[in-house]
Design a protein around this motif. Structure first.
Motif, PDB file in Angstrom:
ATOM      1  N   TRP A 156       0.861  -1.178   0.000  1.00  0.00           N
ATOM      2  CA  TRP A 156       0.000   0.000   0.000  1.00  0.00           C
ATOM      3  C   TRP A 156       0.900   1.231   0.000  1.00  0.00           C
ATOM      4  N   ASN A 157       0.768   2.060  -1.017  1.00  0.00           N
ATOM      5  CA  ASN A 157       1.578   3.273  -1.086  1.00  0.00           C
ATOM      6  C   ASN A 157       0.689   4.497  -0.994  1.00  0.00           C
ATOM      7  N   ASP A 158       1.266   5.580  -0.465  1.00  0.00           N
ATOM      8  CA  ASP A 158       0.526   6.825  -0.414  1.00  0.00           C
ATOM      9  C   ASP A 158       0.340   7.336  -1.834  1.00  0.00           C
ATOM     10  N   LYS A 159      -0.844   7.847  -2.126  1.00  0.00           N
ATOM     11  CA  LYS A 159      -1.139   8.279  -3.490  1.00  0.00           C
ATOM     12  C   LYS A 159      -0.221   9.404  -3.959  1.00  0.00           C
ATOM     13  N   ALA A 160       0.385  10.127  -3.024  1.00  0.00           N
ATOM     14  CA  ALA A 160       1.321  11.191  -3.396  1.00  0.00           C
ATOM     15  C   ALA A 160       2.712  10.643  -3.724  1.00  0.00           C
ATOM     16  N   ARG A 161       2.944   9.360  -3.444  1.00  0.00           N
ATOM     17  CA  ARG A 161       4.237   8.720  -3.703  1.00  0.00           C
ATOM     18  C   ARG A 161       4.023   7.439  -4.499  1.00  0.00           C
ATOM     19  N   PRO A 162       3.667   7.554  -5.771  1.00  0.00           N
ATOM     20  CA  PRO A 162       3.402   6.352  -6.564  1.00  0.00           C
ATOM     21  C   PRO A 162       4.631   5.459  -6.688  1.00  0.00           C
ATOM     22  N   LEU A 163       4.374   4.159  -6.766  1.00  0.00           N
ATOM     23  CA  LEU A 163       5.452   3.195  -6.960  1.00  0.00           C
ATOM     24  C   LEU A 163       5.931   3.276  -8.405  1.00  0.00           C
ATOM     25  N   LYS A 164       7.203   2.988  -8.620  1.00  0.00           N
ATOM     26  CA  LYS A 164       7.710   2.909  -9.984  1.00  0.00           C
ATOM     27  C   LYS A 164       7.011   1.755 -10.691  1.00  0.00           C
ATOM     28  N   THR A 165       6.715   1.952 -11.963  1.00  0.00           N
ATOM     29  CA  THR A 165       5.967   0.966 -12.739  1.00  0.00           C
ATOM     30  C   THR A 165       6.634  -0.403 -12.722  1.00  0.00           C
ATOM     31  N   ALA A 166       7.938  -0.458 -12.927  1.00  0.00           N
ATOM     32  CA  ALA A 166       8.644  -1.746 -12.961  1.00  0.00           C
ATOM     33  C   ALA A 166       8.556  -2.453 -11.607  1.00  0.00           C
ATOM     34  N   TYR A 167       8.651  -1.701 -10.519  1.00  0.00           N
ATOM     35  CA  TYR A 167       8.554  -2.282  -9.179  1.00  0.00           C
ATOM     36  C   TYR A 167       7.147  -2.845  -8.975  1.00  0.00           C
ATOM     37  N   ARG A 168       6.137  -2.057  -9.299  1.00  0.00           N
ATOM     38  CA  ARG A 168       4.751  -2.499  -9.133  1.00  0.00           C
ATOM     39  C   ARG A 168       4.485  -3.756  -9.966  1.00  0.00           C
ATOM     40  N   GLU A 169       4.965  -3.778 -11.209  1.00  0.00           N
ATOM     41  CA  GLU A 169       4.750  -4.936 -12.077  1.00  0.00           C
ATOM     42  C   GLU A 169       5.412  -6.188 -11.526  1.00  0.00           C
ATOM     43  N   THR A 170       6.595  -6.052 -10.928  1.00  0.00           N
ATOM     44  CA  THR A 170       7.274  -7.197 -10.319  1.00  0.00           C
ATOM     45  C   THR A 170       6.509  -7.685  -9.095  1.00  0.00           C
ATOM     46  N   LEU A 171       6.028  -6.765  -8.273  1.00  0.00           N
ATOM     47  CA  LEU A 171       5.260  -7.151  -7.091  1.00  0.00           C
ATOM     48  C   LEU A 171       4.018  -7.941  -7.473  1.00  0.00           C
ATOM     49  N   GLY A 211       3.217  -9.297 -10.599  1.00  0.00           N
ATOM     50  CA  GLY A 211       3.445 -10.440 -11.473  1.00  0.00           C
ATOM     51  C   GLY A 211       4.212 -11.570 -10.825  1.00  0.00           C
ATOM     52  N   THR A 212       5.364 -11.269 -10.267  1.00  0.00           N
ATOM     53  CA  THR A 212       6.227 -12.308  -9.699  1.00  0.00           C
ATOM     54  C   THR A 212       5.847 -12.673  -8.272  1.00  0.00           C
ATOM     55  N   TYR A 213       5.610 -11.663  -7.444  1.00  0.00           N
ATOM     56  CA  TYR A 213       5.367 -11.894  -6.025  1.00  0.00           C
ATOM     57  C   TYR A 213       3.893 -12.116  -5.698  1.00  0.00           C
ATOM     58  N   LYS A 214       3.025 -11.939  -6.683  1.00  0.00           N
ATOM     59  CA  LYS A 214       1.581 -12.125  -6.517  1.00  0.00           C
ATOM     60  C   LYS A 214       1.021 -11.258  -5.404  1.00  0.00           C
ATOM     61  N   ALA A 215       1.601 -10.079  -5.235  1.00  0.00           N
ATOM     62  CA  ALA A 215       1.142  -9.139  -4.217  1.00  0.00           C
ATOM     63  C   ALA A 215       0.068  -8.228  -4.791  1.00  0.00           C
ATOM     64  N   LYS A 216      -0.805  -7.784  -3.945  1.00  0.00           N
ATOM     65  CA  LYS A 216      -1.775  -6.762  -4.323  1.00  0.00           C
ATOM     66  C   LYS A 216      -1.108  -5.414  -4.098  1.00  0.00           C
ATOM     67  N   SER A 217      -1.390  -4.491  -4.974  1.00  0.00           N
ATOM     68  CA  SER A 217      -0.790  -3.166  -4.863  1.00  0.00           C
ATOM     69  C   SER A 217      -1.886  -2.127  -4.996  1.00  0.00           C
ATOM     70  N   ARG A 218      -1.964  -1.235  -4.021  1.00  0.00           N
ATOM     71  CA  ARG A 218      -2.994  -0.199  -4.018  1.00  0.00           C
ATOM     72  C   ARG A 218      -2.409   1.122  -3.532  1.00  0.00           C
ATOM     73  N   ALA A 219      -2.932   2.192  -4.073  1.00  0.00           N
ATOM     74  CA  ALA A 219      -2.580   3.534  -3.604  1.00  0.00           C
ATOM     75  C   ALA A 219      -3.701   4.026  -2.695  1.00  0.00           C
ATOM     76  N   VAL A 220      -3.328   4.584  -1.551  1.00  0.00           N
ATOM     77  CA  VAL A 220      -4.282   5.129  -0.587  1.00  0.00           C
ATOM     78  C   VAL A 220      -3.782   6.498  -0.134  1.00  0.00           C
ATOM     79  N   ASP A 221      -4.567   7.155   0.687  1.00  0.00           N
ATOM     80  CA  ASP A 221      -4.214   8.494   1.163  1.00  0.00           C
ATOM     81  C   ASP A 221      -3.842   8.441   2.646  1.00  0.00           C
TER      82      ASP A 221
END
Length: 152
Positions: A82-97, A99-109
């Motif tokens: 879960w990342n703060d919406k003001a600090r988005p994750l890098k696309t490559a990092y999010r895709e690895t999380l 795709g590979t790690y099967k993690a859910k990724s969400r932006a919140v406030d």
């Protein structure tokens, strides 16, 4: 870790998962570089990011498969980032999380609406654990410097 957790709550029951701790640390590796990456890989007992990703992929696909339909164990394991919406994750990092790690990724406030962020995280945790765990954070869990929260 066991001693630290037991000392923190000497009269209460304690349950923790070494696999969850391993998985949470592993979630850091795709975004780490140089000395930090080397330290994470050493802690996890692997030689490279590729070896770690291969291990995580195999564990997620095989060892953590829910086999309750065939009379085996019912397994629920989920990782979330879960990342703060003001600090988005890098696309490559999010895709690895995801795709590979099967993690859910969400932006919140976290900064503007910590209560809603806690509610969203707790609802996800309740859903993925079949309501066995209904709350892991409160609005007070986040401070103005909170950028990312990892759960496994």
């Amino acid at each position: 870790i066991t001693k630290h957790l037991a000392d923190a709550s000497p009269r209460g029951n304690m349950v923790f998962s070494p696999l969850s701790i391993y998985a949470a640390v592993a979630l850091l590796a795709p975004g780490a570089r140089e000395d930090t990456l080397d330290e994470i890989l050493r802690l996890l007992g692997v030689r490279s990011r590729d070896e770690l990703e291969d291990l995580i992929s195999r564990v997620a696909a095989d060892a953590l498969k829910d086999q309750s339909g065939s009379g085996g164990p019912s397994v629920a394991f989920a990782c979330g980032v879960w990342n703060d919406k003001a600090r988005p994750l890098k696309t490559a990092y999010r895709e690895t999380l995801v795709g590979t790690y099967k993690a859910k990724s969400r932006a919140v406030d976290f900064r503007g609406n910590a209560g809603k962020a806690a509610q969203q995280i707790n609802a996800w945790v309740a859903r993925v654990t079949g309501n066995l765990i209904t709350a892991v954070v409160s609005p007070k869990s986040f401070c103005p410097a909170t950028d990312v929260v990892l759960f496994c």
